[in-house]
Design an enzyme around this catalytic site. Structure first.
Site, short mmCIF file in Angstrom:
data_model
loop_
_atom_site.label_atom_id
_atom_site.label_comp_id
_atom_site.label_asym_id
_atom_site.label_seq_id
_atom_site.Cartn_x
_atom_site.Cartn_y
_atom_site.Cartn_z
N MET A 1 40.96 -6.40 35.01
CA MET A 1 40.25 -5.16 34.70
C MET A 1 41.14 -3.98 35.07
SD MET A 1 36.53 -3.84 35.99
CE MET A 1 37.02 -3.43 37.67
N CYS A 2 41.42 -3.14 34.09
CA CYS A 2 42.23 -1.95 34.29
C CYS A 2 41.56 -0.77 33.61
CB CYS A 2 43.64 -2.14 33.72
SG CYS A 2 44.59 -3.46 34.52
N GLY A 3 42.05 0.42 33.87
CA GLY A 3 41.52 1.61 33.23
C GLY A 3 42.58 2.29 32.40
N ARG A 32 38.48 0.87 38.34
CA ARG A 32 38.94 -0.15 37.40
C ARG A 32 40.37 -0.60 37.71
NH1 ARG A 32 35.82 -1.26 33.20
NH2 ARG A 32 37.59 -2.36 32.28
#
Length: 295
Positions: A1-3, A32
């Site tokens: 999960m990244c932003g 995130r």
């Protein structure tokens, strides 16, 4: 999960506010991806090619670097040092010699371009933004990323954006399942990734397709056929930025457009502080569809 965040300004009077707006978007995505952050800013064209480099010991490594490089190249070099990064503007025709000189000194190449500068480090997005004074940076467009490492170590080189060609960079949310296979294929083609991060594999893939004659849209479409896994890619170029999601599109993504800008975020809350957001057209980008905005 990244932003992921991206912002493309349609009007020049907003250019001085780009860094401030993009920083707010980046910090909002902290939960995130709290382990590292990065941003690519596209500003005015320089008088030569800009090379962004990084050092863990900038005080010693950057001292006199512009003078030494200029002497090696036989022509003056200008330098802007910002914390662990420095942006060097090269004389025309000296790219390869300059890169060899810089790498021989142990400096890490973050990116090259006439308009693009890349800043990325480990740490919370707010801390990274403060270190580089990102809020004060102006430009026409930019992309950013907050990382939650899953497939490789938390390092500066493992942070996004990844740049594998001039004025071109990529950020990614998701995971590629065939990145090791693609790594071997790309290495044979002369586009070897430098890190274990699967995002860099995607960036190298796009560069390889362009080198083979594809335009940027065709290269982005090629990711849908050749890269397996779940992904949202946001790509910056000298003239704009593009978005593509895999055919399943399970990773969150939202876009907003007004008369003043186009914005991308992993979540709508990334847009909360943007001017005029209440009147924006907001939508979720379709799966397996390439979007692109250019100046």
């Amino acid at each position: 999960m990244c932003g992921i965040v991206g912002l493309f300004l349609k009007k020049d009077d907003l250019r001085p506010k780009l860094g401030d707006m993009l920083t707010d978007m980046l910090i909002t995505m902290t939960d995130r991806g709290p382990d590292s952050a990065g941003i690519a800013i596209y500003g005015d064209d320089s008088d030569g090619l800009k090379v962004t480099v990084q050092s863990d010991t900038p005080e010693s490594d950057f001292a006199g670097l512009d003078t030494a490089l200029g002497e090696a190249l036989g022509s003056p070099v200008t330098m802007k040092a910002v914390d662990t990064h420095a942006v060097l503007t090269l004389p025309e025709g000296t790219r390869d010699a300059a890169i060899a000189f810089l790498e021989a000194r142990g400096l890490r190449i973050m990116g090259l371009g006439e308009a693009m500068e890349i800043y990325k480090e480990i740490g919370l997005p707010k801390d990274v933004a403060d270190r580089f004074n990102l809020r004060a940076m102006g430009g026409s467009h930019g992309i950013g990323h907050t990382r939650m490492a899953t497939e490789s170590a938390v390092t500066t080189l493992g942070a996004h954006p990844f740049s594998t060609d001039e004025d071109q960079c990529l950020v990614h949310n998701g995971s590629l399942s065939n990145h090791n296979q693609m790594r071997r294929i790309l290495t044979e083609k002369g586009f070897a990734p430098r890190t274990e991060n699967d995002t860099e594999v995607a960036a190298c893939y796009i560069s390889s397709r362009i080198a083979e004659g594809a335009n940027l849209g065709e290269a982005l479409e090629g990711t849908l056929d050749d890269l397996d896994g779940f992904f949202t890619f946001v790509m910056g170029t000298k003239t704009g930025f593009g978005v593509v999601r895999d055919p399943i599109a399970c990773k969150p993504a939202v876009m907003a457009e007004t008369d003043d800008y186009v914005a991308f975020g992993s979540e709508y809350r990334a847009f909360a502080n943007l001017p005029g957001i209440e009147a924006a057209r907001v939508w979720e980008p379709e799966p397996a569809t390439v979007y692109f905005w250019e100046r």
